[in-house]
Design an enzyme around this catalytic site. Sequence first.
Site, short mmCIF file in Angstrom:
data_model
loop_
_atom_site.label_atom_id
_atom_site.label_comp_id
_atom_site.label_asym_id
_atom_site.label_seq_id
_atom_site.Cartn_x
_atom_site.Cartn_y
_atom_site.Cartn_z
N GLY A 14 46.60 34.48 34.80
CA GLY A 14 45.39 34.04 34.10
C GLY A 14 44.94 35.03 33.05
O GLY A 14 45.74 35.73 32.42
N ARG A 35 45.74 40.03 45.28
CA ARG A 35 46.21 39.87 46.66
C ARG A 35 47.71 39.65 46.70
O ARG A 35 48.39 40.12 47.60
CB ARG A 35 45.47 38.71 47.34
CG ARG A 35 44.03 39.06 47.68
CD ARG A 35 43.23 37.84 48.03
NE ARG A 35 43.16 36.93 46.90
CZ ARG A 35 42.53 35.77 46.90
NH1 ARG A 35 41.93 35.37 47.99
NH2 ARG A 35 42.50 35.02 45.82
N SER A 137 30.66 35.15 32.80
CA SER A 137 30.87 33.73 32.49
C SER A 137 29.61 33.16 31.85
O SER A 137 28.50 33.65 32.13
CB SER A 137 31.15 32.95 33.78
OG SER A 137 31.10 31.56 33.55
N TYR A 150 28.61 30.76 42.36
CA TYR A 150 29.45 31.42 41.34
C TYR A 150 28.57 31.91 40.19
O TYR A 150 28.69 33.06 39.73
CB TYR A 150 30.50 30.42 40.84
CG TYR A 150 31.36 30.92 39.70
CD1 TYR A 150 32.44 31.77 39.93
CD2 TYR A 150 31.10 30.53 38.38
CE1 TYR A 150 33.22 32.23 38.87
CE2 TYR A 150 31.88 30.98 37.33
CZ TYR A 150 32.95 31.83 37.58
OH TYR A 150 33.72 32.28 36.54
N LYS A 154 27.88 35.78 38.66
CA LYS A 154 28.16 36.17 37.27
C LYS A 154 26.87 36.67 36.59
O LYS A 154 26.90 37.65 35.85
CB LYS A 154 28.78 35.00 36.51
CG LYS A 154 30.19 34.63 37.03
CD LYS A 154 31.12 35.82 36.88
CE LYS A 154 32.52 35.55 37.35
NZ LYS A 154 33.43 36.69 37.08
N1 LIG Z 1 38.89 30.08 33.93
C1 LIG Z 1 37.70 29.90 33.39
O1 LIG Z 1 37.37 28.82 32.89
C2 LIG Z 1 36.71 31.04 33.34
C3 LIG Z 1 35.53 30.87 32.59
C4 LIG Z 1 34.61 31.91 32.51
C5 LIG Z 1 34.86 33.09 33.16
N2 LIG Z 1 36.01 33.25 33.88
C6 LIG Z 1 36.22 34.54 34.53
O2 LIG Z 1 37.42 35.12 34.02
C7 LIG Z 1 38.02 35.94 35.02
C8 LIG Z 1 39.48 35.55 35.20
O3 LIG Z 1 39.53 34.17 35.58
P1 LIG Z 1 40.91 33.34 35.60
O4 LIG Z 1 40.55 31.95 35.24
O5 LIG Z 1 41.95 34.08 34.85
O6 LIG Z 1 41.19 33.37 37.19
P2 LIG Z 1 42.56 33.23 37.99
O7 LIG Z 1 43.65 32.66 37.15
O8 LIG Z 1 42.20 32.55 39.27
O9 LIG Z 1 42.94 34.78 38.31
C9 LIG Z 1 42.11 35.56 39.14
C10 LIG Z 1 42.78 36.89 39.39
O10 LIG Z 1 42.00 37.64 40.35
C11 LIG Z 1 42.78 37.93 41.51
N3 LIG Z 1 41.94 37.90 42.70
C12 LIG Z 1 41.18 36.85 43.15
N4 LIG Z 1 40.60 37.17 44.31
C13 LIG Z 1 40.97 38.46 44.61
C14 LIG Z 1 40.70 39.33 45.69
N5 LIG Z 1 39.93 38.97 46.73
N6 LIG Z 1 41.26 40.57 45.68
C15 LIG Z 1 42.06 40.96 44.66
N7 LIG Z 1 42.35 40.16 43.60
C16 LIG Z 1 41.82 38.92 43.59
C17 LIG Z 1 43.86 36.83 41.51
O11 LIG Z 1 45.02 37.16 42.25
P3 LIG Z 1 45.21 36.72 43.83
O12 LIG Z 1 44.72 35.32 43.96
O13 LIG Z 1 46.67 36.90 44.10
O14 LIG Z 1 44.38 37.69 44.59
C18 LIG Z 1 44.16 36.76 40.02
O15 LIG Z 1 44.97 37.86 39.63
C19 LIG Z 1 37.16 35.78 36.28
O16 LIG Z 1 36.22 36.83 36.36
C20 LIG Z 1 36.43 34.47 36.02
O17 LIG Z 1 35.22 34.38 36.75
C21 LIG Z 1 36.94 32.26 33.99
#
Ligand SMILES: NC(=O)c1ccc[n+]([C@@H]2O[C@H](COP(=O)([O-])OP(=O)(O)OC[C@H]3O[C@@H](n4cnc5c(N)ncnc54)[C@H](OP(=O)(O)O)[C@@H]3O)[C@@H](O)[C@H]2O)c1
Length: 241
Positions: A14, A35, A137, A150, A154
């Site tokens: 991501g 993880r 976010s 959530y 944030k």
């Molecule tokens: N996607 C969106 O639309 C969006 C919008 C606004 C903000 N964001 C923010 O952007 C950031 C990245 O989001 P993303 O969409 O790229 O998420 P993602 O694809 O779900 O990736 C999340 C990452 O965090 C790791 N992670 C999650 N839980 C963990 C834990 N307990 N311990 C260690 N590592 C952990 C995951 O790996 P594992 O699962 O293997 O642990 C993965 O590497 C986040 O802060 C999210 O809140 C996302």
Amino acid sequence: MNPNAVIISGGSRGLGLVLVKHVLARGCAVATFARSATPDMAALAKEFPDRFLFEPFDSANTAAMDTFVGKVFAKWGGIYGLVNNAAIGQDHLLANMPVEVIGQLLDVNLKAPILLTRAVVRRMLLGGGGRIVNITSICGQRGYAALTVYSATKGGMDAFTRSLARELGGRGIWVNSIAPGFFPSAMSSSLAARQLDTIRRRTPTERLCKEEDLLPVLDTLLFAESNITGMTYVVDGGSSI
Ligand SMILES: NC(=O)c1ccc[n+]([C@@H]2O[C@H](COP(=O)([O-])OP(=O)(O)OC[C@H]3O[C@@H](n4cnc5c(N)ncnc54)[C@H](OP(=O)(O)O)[C@@H]3O)[C@@H](O)[C@H]2O)c1
């Protein structure tokens, strides 16, 4: 200040993976954890044997996180930057939300980054400064049904950003947040195509965010000789205006 090592949490996929690759391309050493390992982590370890570190652990494991930070500090002789990116998303109407899920969101999205920041700041203070960027976010600023907890985590990280910036500004550590709009990833996969299309239609730039949209802001906050701290930068194509 000499930019050396940057810790980026959740760099296995991501947005985190895009940030890891970008900061490596800037010439820094990068350490990340999640993880589970992904093939990208093995590929980067092979490509950058001296400048890349991945370790698999859960951020709920405070001891593992502290050991990791100590290892990064010892390996590269300092920690210049921290990007708090790892988070989970859960959409549930609050009335139906299991208490365990609420606890998990608070632990992963709020408690863990605060503890990681504490561990890193202790090393940054020894090195004379640093840069911290919290990925939050637009949910921290605008209302979204079924994303209440959530959103609270944030918004909490944005508030943490401001007060920490006050605490550390005089010590050469600058703290800011980037608040992205929705972008396609594992986290946002629970949003139906119809919901994403509605967001896109309401966005002045007429497209959803992509991970790369954050990079110019990240570069400014991590690397530029600016005088910016305590701010939250929204990157969402104007959808929240
Ligand atoms: N996607 C969106 O639309 C969006 C919008 C606004 C903000 N964001 C923010 O952007 C950031 C990245 O989001 P993303 O969409 O790229 O998420 P993602 O694809 O779900 O990736 C999340 C990452 O965090 C790791 N992670 C999650 N839980 C963990 C834990 N307990 N311990 C260690 N590592 C952990 C995951 O790996 P594992 O699962 O293997 O642990 C993965 O590497 C986040 O802060 C999210 O809140 C996302």
